[in-house]
Scaffold this active site. Structure first.
Site, PDB file in Angstrom:
ATOM      1  N   HIS A   1       0.873  -1.180   0.000  1.00  0.00           N
ATOM      2  CA  HIS A   1       0.000   0.000   0.000  1.00  0.00           C
ATOM      3  C   HIS A   1       0.912   1.232   0.000  1.00  0.00           C
ATOM      4  O   HIS A   1       2.038   1.165   0.485  1.00  0.00           O
ATOM      5  CB  HIS A   1      -0.825  -0.067   1.297  1.00  0.00           C
ATOM      6  CG  HIS A   1      -1.882   0.977   1.443  1.00  0.00           C
ATOM      7  ND1 HIS A   1      -1.600   2.265   1.798  1.00  0.00           N
ATOM      8  CD2 HIS A   1      -3.238   0.911   1.325  1.00  0.00           C
ATOM      9  CE1 HIS A   1      -2.738   2.944   1.891  1.00  0.00           C
ATOM     10  NE2 HIS A   1      -3.746   2.149   1.607  1.00  0.00           N
TER      11      HIS A   1
ATOM     12  N   ASP B   1       2.920  -4.764   8.208  1.00  0.00           N
ATOM     13  CA  ASP B   1       1.695  -4.001   8.002  1.00  0.00           C
ATOM     14  C   ASP B   1       0.541  -5.007   8.064  1.00  0.00           C
ATOM     15  O   ASP B   1       0.326  -5.773   7.121  1.00  0.00           O
ATOM     16  CB  ASP B   1       1.760  -3.301   6.637  1.00  0.00           C
ATOM     17  CG  ASP B   1       0.429  -2.681   6.233  1.00  0.00           C
ATOM     18  OD1 ASP B   1      -0.565  -2.849   6.969  1.00  0.00           O
ATOM     19  OD2 ASP B   1       0.384  -2.035   5.169  1.00  0.00           O
TER      20      ASP B   1
ATOM     21  N   GLN C   1      -4.597  -5.398   6.839  1.00  0.00           N
ATOM     22  CA  GLN C   1      -5.572  -6.284   6.196  1.00  0.00           C
ATOM     23  C   GLN C   1      -5.537  -7.696   6.766  1.00  0.00           C
ATOM     24  O   GLN C   1      -6.239  -8.571   6.253  1.00  0.00           O
ATOM     25  CB  GLN C   1      -5.305  -6.343   4.684  1.00  0.00           C
ATOM     26  CG  GLN C   1      -5.425  -5.015   3.969  1.00  0.00           C
ATOM     27  CD  GLN C   1      -6.850  -4.485   3.927  1.00  0.00           C
ATOM     28  OE1 GLN C   1      -7.818  -5.207   4.189  1.00  0.00           O
ATOM     29  NE2 GLN C   1      -6.992  -3.210   3.610  1.00  0.00           N
TER      30      GLN C   1
ATOM     31  N   LYS D   1     -10.763  -0.883  10.385  1.00  0.00           N
ATOM     32  CA  LYS D   1     -10.889  -2.028   9.479  1.00  0.00           C
ATOM     33  C   LYS D   1     -11.293  -3.298  10.230  1.00  0.00           C
ATOM     34  O   LYS D   1     -11.351  -4.377   9.655  1.00  0.00           O
ATOM     35  CB  LYS D   1      -9.575  -2.261   8.724  1.00  0.00           C
ATOM     36  CG  LYS D   1      -9.243  -1.147   7.719  1.00  0.00           C
ATOM     37  CD  LYS D   1      -8.034  -1.513   6.892  1.00  0.00           C
ATOM     38  CE  LYS D   1      -7.424  -0.330   6.171  1.00  0.00           C
ATOM     39  NZ  LYS D   1      -8.228   0.189   5.076  1.00  0.00           N
TER      40      LYS D   1
ATOM     41  N   CYS E   1      -4.970   2.549  -3.580  1.00  0.00           N
ATOM     42  CA  CYS E   1      -3.752   3.065  -2.926  1.00  0.00           C
ATOM     43  C   CYS E   1      -2.581   2.105  -3.095  1.00  0.00           C
ATOM     44  O   CYS E   1      -1.731   1.988  -2.211  1.00  0.00           O
ATOM     45  CB  CYS E   1      -3.993   3.366  -1.445  1.00  0.00           C
ATOM     46  SG  CYS E   1      -5.113   4.726  -1.197  1.00  0.00           S
TER      47      CYS E   1
END
Lengths: 149, 409
Positions: free
Chosen positions: B122, B199, B202, B225, B365
């Protein structure tokens, strides 16, 4: 919009026709201006290669990537500015962009006879999220065609 | 097995009609909807407990402080952090990554250093490093991807080498859903003494995360999220590394002592939380984790695997469809990114909106990734606990209808 029938508000026949065949594909060898535009939020792109003579757009090549509205709008813009003087183009773009940005700018766009050709795009004003698709190329030309470079 | 229809009843917004149709919300990789449980926890905080934390001696301040600290304990438990001091509340994943780049990065990198990320990232895990290399004269290297959107692990030991100081990569690609073998990469980084940042924006919302098992040095994710509110996120960091790092923003709450001449910093994690934090956000995030724990993260992953298997099977019947990302649901999170012939993703998105279906369209993104895969944009459907197979069936039907619509007009 409440249902698919109302999609025709955005996807008029001219928009779909022009999006599948935007035209202006003939390459220009030594353009006077190469103007590029990009919408960083969605990735839509446009590139105009323009030949000028006597301060008029005498020839234009369009390379466009993106949604139907962006493609059609770019194609219509080319059809409007070809053979037009740069000064006139500035006014035409100004009226078109103002119409979408201002609540009370409707009268000017209908008075501008050159913009009759763009009338299939006018209803997109009711779909806030797609206005940027209609305006990308117009903003690109407005912000770059008249610069000193 | 998750009873998604029952879960959906807990989400007021999912009862809404969009353009005369019941909302089908498939934009969960962008942000998720909030259950009543979370909404009420925030409302309850402002109605009954609201006060600033850590300083006041009055009842409200003590209660607010207690709830805020409880939220931190809850997050620590959620990712199996060995302690709560390793949990820093940020605005979200983006700020968490920027915090590491700005503090650890500037203090530890020079012209001989290399930063390793992947081609799947991202923008939030590309741009901070691009800026950092300008300031430190270090180098930025990418682990490449294969054509199916999985990472190419072949030359890992050359890309990650003795010059590598930090390896920062996504656990799950937000653009195409690839689940990376982060354990393998963390191990490779450890073998050369590099630190690692995961990261997990997600992944933390969709599958169990255990930072001790992974062995990563940092891990970042966002509350919104995972059913929580916007504006609250997490940076997990190993305590000894956090203690060595310079402070991030400076001001109230992060100080130990201030004189007119100089200041000293509070201990971790307070050193990294300058100013009044997002107290209500932290409390909302705690409620979201409580809600997710009731379902269980294992069940959520299984549910999303089932949905993804179903949608891939159904979508492969669409003529000319290009589905980006790995074929196997073992390597893919609950997310399908695709293009269909002659209907641009934006036009598909507008069509589906008239049917009450919300998806994401564009480059998500992850501009370089989508371009690398040969597209300018894609349509993306992403799932969560409240989504059902019936919704997927309706979605596929409407994709087919959109193809006919744009063909016939």
């Amino acid at each position: 919009m409440s249902n698919t029938e109302n999609l025709s508000f955005v996807y008029k026949k001219e928009i779909l026709d022009r999006s599948s065949n935007p035209g202006f594909e003939k390459k220009i060898k030594n353009p006077d201006k190469i103007i590029k535009g990009l919408n960083p939020f969605c990735g839509d792109e446009v590139k105009f290669s323009i030949l000028l003579s006597d301060n008029r757009v005498s020839s234009i090549n369009l390379e466009v990537e993106g949604c139907a509205v962006h493609k059609a709008s770019s194609s219509i813009l080319c059809a409007i500015i070809i053979d037009e003087s740069i000064n006139h183009i500035q006014g035409i773009c100004d009226d078109f962009i103002s119409f979408f940005k201002n609540e009370n700018a409707d009268s000017k766009i209908y008075q501008n006879s050159k913009l009759k050709l763009a009338s299939s795009l006018f209803d997109i004003k009711s779909n806030q999220i797609r206005i940027k698709c209609a305006l990308l190329s117009w903003n690109t030309i407005y912000n770059n065609l008249f610069s000193k470079n | 097995m998750i009873q998604s229809q029952d879960i959906a009843k807990d989400f007021p917004i999912l009862q809404r009609k969009i353009n005369d149709n019941k909302l089908i919300y498939f934009d969960n990789a962008a942000t998720t909807q909030k259950p009543t449980h979370v909404i009420e926890s925030i409302s309850n905080f402002y109605s009954n407990t609201n006060s600033n934390i850590h300083r006041g001696v009055h009842t409200l301040s003590m209660e607010s402080t207690y709830e805020y600290d409880q939220a931190k304990d809850k997050v620590a438990e959620f990712i199996n952090s060995p302690n709560s001091e390793s949990i820093i509340f940020t605005r979200g994943t983006t700020e968490s990554i920027n915090l590491v780049a700005e503090t650890w990065g500037k203090a530890n990198l020079d012209e001989s250093s290399e930063i390793v990320i992947t081609e799947l990232e991202h923008h939030s895990n590309i741009v901070p490093w691009q800026e950092l290399i300008k300031e430190t004269n270090s180098k930025l290297k990418y682990i490449p991807i294969n054509s199916d959107g999985t990472l190419n692990y072949e030359n890992l030991n050359q890309i990650i080498n003795s010059n590598t100081k930090i390896v920062s990569l996504t656990h799950v690609s937000n653009g195409i859903g690839t689940i990376n073998n982060i354990k393998k990469i963390i191990k490779e980084a450890q073998s050369v003494g590099a630190i690692t940042l995961i990261d997990a924006a997600q992944s933390a919302p969709h599958m169990p995360i255990d930072v001790q098992d992974l062995g990563c040095d940092f891990l970042a994710f966002s509350g919104h999220k995972m059913l929580g509110p916007t504006g609250i996120g997490v940076l997990y960091g190993k305590k000894d590394i956090l203690e060595e790092m310079p402070a991030y923003q400076k001001g109230g709450d992060m100080i130990l002592e201030v004189t007119y001449e100089k200041s000293s910093w509070n201990e971790v994690p307070f050193k990294f939380e300058a100013g009044t934090p997002n107290i209500a956000g932290a409390i909302g995030l705690k409620s979201a984790i409580d809600y997710l724990n009731l379902i269980s993260m294992d069940s959520i992953r299984e549910h999303e695997k089932e949905l993804t298997e179903h949608i891939l099977k159904e979508m492969r019947n669409i003529d000319g469809i290009d589905i980006l990302g790995p074929e196997s649901v073992e390597d893919r999170a609950g997310l399908v990114s695709f293009n269909i012939p002659n209907v641009h993703p934006h036009d598909l998105g507008t069509y589906l909106d008239t049917k009450g279906i919300a998806i994401r369209t564009g480059h998500h993104c992850a501009m370089p990734l989508i371009k690398k895969l040969g597209s300018h944009s894609s349509a993306r459907a992403s799932f969560y606990v409240y989504n059902t197979k019936n919704e997927i069936n309706e979605f596929v039907t409407q994709i087919n209808n959109s193809i006919k619509y744009f063909d016939n007009v």
